[in-house]
Design a protein around this motif. Structure first.
Motif, short mmCIF file in Angstrom:
data_model
loop_
_atom_site.label_atom_id
_atom_site.label_comp_id
_atom_site.label_asym_id
_atom_site.label_seq_id
_atom_site.Cartn_x
_atom_site.Cartn_y
_atom_site.Cartn_z
N ASN A 147 0.99 -1.34 0.23
CA ASN A 147 0.12 -0.01 -0.11
C ASN A 147 0.86 1.19 0.17
O ASN A 147 1.82 1.32 0.58
CB ASN A 147 -0.97 0.07 1.14
CG ASN A 147 -2.06 -1.02 1.32
OD1 ASN A 147 -2.18 -1.49 0.11
ND2 ASN A 147 -2.51 -1.38 2.30
N ALA A 188 -15.74 10.12 6.31
CA ALA A 188 -14.99 9.44 7.23
C ALA A 188 -14.26 10.20 8.14
O ALA A 188 -14.28 10.08 9.25
CB ALA A 188 -13.65 8.60 6.56
N ARG A 216 -16.80 10.93 10.61
CA ARG A 216 -17.01 9.94 11.57
C ARG A 216 -16.11 9.65 12.56
O ARG A 216 -16.35 9.30 13.65
CB ARG A 216 -16.86 8.59 10.46
CG ARG A 216 -17.04 7.34 11.20
CD ARG A 216 -16.29 6.26 10.41
NE ARG A 216 -14.99 6.44 10.11
CZ ARG A 216 -14.32 6.01 9.08
NH1 ARG A 216 -14.75 5.01 8.18
NH2 ARG A 216 -12.95 6.00 8.98
N ASP A 217 -14.88 10.16 12.17
CA ASP A 217 -13.66 9.93 13.37
C ASP A 217 -13.98 11.04 14.34
O ASP A 217 -13.23 10.98 15.21
CB ASP A 217 -12.49 9.95 12.48
CG ASP A 217 -12.12 8.70 11.67
OD1 ASP A 217 -12.95 7.72 11.95
OD2 ASP A 217 -11.12 8.81 10.65
N GLY A 223 -20.67 6.83 9.51
CA GLY A 223 -19.75 5.70 9.55
C GLY A 223 -20.28 4.84 8.58
O GLY A 223 -19.73 4.18 7.65
N GLY A 252 -16.60 2.54 5.36
CA GLY A 252 -15.21 1.78 5.56
C GLY A 252 -14.24 2.59 5.28
O GLY A 252 -12.82 1.87 5.08
N TRP A 253 -14.20 3.88 4.80
CA TRP A 253 -12.90 4.56 4.51
C TRP A 253 -11.74 4.47 5.73
O TRP A 253 -12.32 5.02 6.57
CB TRP A 253 -13.29 5.82 3.82
CG TRP A 253 -12.27 6.56 3.43
CD1 TRP A 253 -11.29 7.59 4.12
CD2 TRP A 253 -11.44 6.85 2.11
NE1 TRP A 253 -10.35 8.19 3.50
CE2 TRP A 253 -10.70 7.73 2.35
CE3 TRP A 253 -11.78 6.11 0.85
CZ2 TRP A 253 -9.68 8.02 1.08
CZ3 TRP A 253 -11.02 6.52 -0.21
CH2 TRP A 253 -10.20 7.48 0.00
N GLN A 254 -10.57 4.16 5.20
CA GLN A 254 -9.49 4.44 6.25
C GLN A 254 -8.18 5.17 5.88
O GLN A 254 -7.39 5.38 6.65
CB GLN A 254 -8.95 2.84 6.34
CG GLN A 254 -9.90 1.99 7.46
CD GLN A 254 -10.46 2.48 8.72
OE1 GLN A 254 -9.79 3.27 9.40
NE2 GLN A 254 -11.84 2.35 8.89
N GLY A 255 -8.40 5.70 4.82
CA GLY A 255 -7.49 6.56 4.27
C GLY A 255 -6.05 6.09 3.75
O GLY A 255 -5.08 6.45 3.64
N THR A 256 -6.22 4.77 3.41
CA THR A 256 -4.85 3.81 3.14
C THR A 256 -4.53 4.29 1.84
O THR A 256 -5.28 4.65 1.08
CB THR A 256 -4.98 2.39 3.01
OG1 THR A 256 -6.23 2.09 2.16
CG2 THR A 256 -5.64 2.15 4.32
N GLN A 308 -6.68 2.92 -0.90
CA GLN A 308 -8.11 3.56 -1.01
C GLN A 308 -7.95 4.85 -1.90
O GLN A 308 -8.68 5.11 -2.61
CB GLN A 308 -8.51 3.59 0.35
CG GLN A 308 -9.12 2.32 1.02
CD GLN A 308 -9.72 2.64 2.45
OE1 GLN A 308 -9.32 3.58 2.97
NE2 GLN A 308 -10.59 1.58 2.78
#
Length: 248
Positions: A2, A179, A182-183, A194, A199-203, A206
């Protein structure tokens, strides 16, 4: 492997300012404007629906000799307004303008609102609005199917495709923002954002998918603006009534 997410200094992101706007309770001015707008819309819809039901679509200029009236003129106007928003957002993205985000968001929302307004007019044009479902390709025991030789059906297909793609383009651009909210939020707002964040995590993976999807939709929507407006203009060009199929 990633790719790491792009690093942005925390000070450059006005998180607290954004959250303050989200958490701010709706004041009396907002509710007053909302109530006035809702009452005005209800009056307009009720009055126009009553007139069309009582007098027929002739009030829009449609009769035995004139196939298209003011309803289809307004339909093409709103479609053109929606196309302006799409074109602004897509062109700014394709030309890699770093300041595009606030303008693009407003333009994309304008597109969705304009297309929804435009979709009302073909339904009104049918006259018997309770029969509008016949424009959809649903099985029917009497064997009645949509007439694909009718420009009205061309409008339904073109505008449905355009609205769906515009909705996806608008939503994809908002996923990282959902996202972030959500956080930073708690309770009911955290659950709500959410669901929207998917399910976005910012990787890095993604972000690459996000950039490719945004670019793909921009490339598709830019020529689609021309094709859809060409289809809705066929409403006028295919009729033989003098005046409607001329450039004037």
């Amino acid at each position: 492997m990633n790719r790491p997410a792009p690093s942005v200094p925390t000070a450059d992101i006005p998180v607290e300012a954004m959250l303050a706007e989200v958490r701010k309770p709706l004041g009396p001015v907002w509710w007053s404007v909302f109530l006035a707008s809702a009452l005005l819309a209800a009056w307009g819809i009720g009055w126009s629906s009553w007139r069309i039901a009582a007098e027929g679509v002739g009030v829009l200029g449609v009769n035995n000799n004139v196939v298209w009236g003011l309803d289809i003129v307004h339909f093409v106007f709103w479609i053109g307004l929606g196309h302006a928003g799409t074109l602004i957002s897509a062109v700014l993205l394709l030309t890699c303008q770093s300041w595009r985000s606030p303008i693009a968001r407003g333009a994309e929302q304008m597109t969705l609102c304009a297309v929804i307004c435009a979709a009302v007019f073909p339904v009104v044009h049918v006259g018997r609005v309770w029969m509008a479902w016949m424009a959809s390709p649903l099985p029917e025991v009497s064997g009645i199917w949509p007439d694909m030789a009718s420009p009205l059906m061309w409008d339904v297909m073109a505008v449905s495709t355009y609205f769906l793609l515009s909705l996806l383009y608008w939503y994809i651009g908002l996923v990282p923002d959902f996202a972030l909210l959500r956080d930073c939020c708690k309770g009911r707002l955290r659950r709500r954002y959410g669901w929207l964040a998917l399910g976005w995590q910012g990787t890095g993976r993604q972000w690459r998918a996000y950039e490719k999807a945004s670019l793909l939709f921009a490339v598709i929507l830019t020529p689609l603006v021309v094709s859809v407006h060409s289809v809705v203009s066929f409403d006028f060009s295919v009729t033989q009534v003098p005046g409607w199929h001329q450039s004037i």
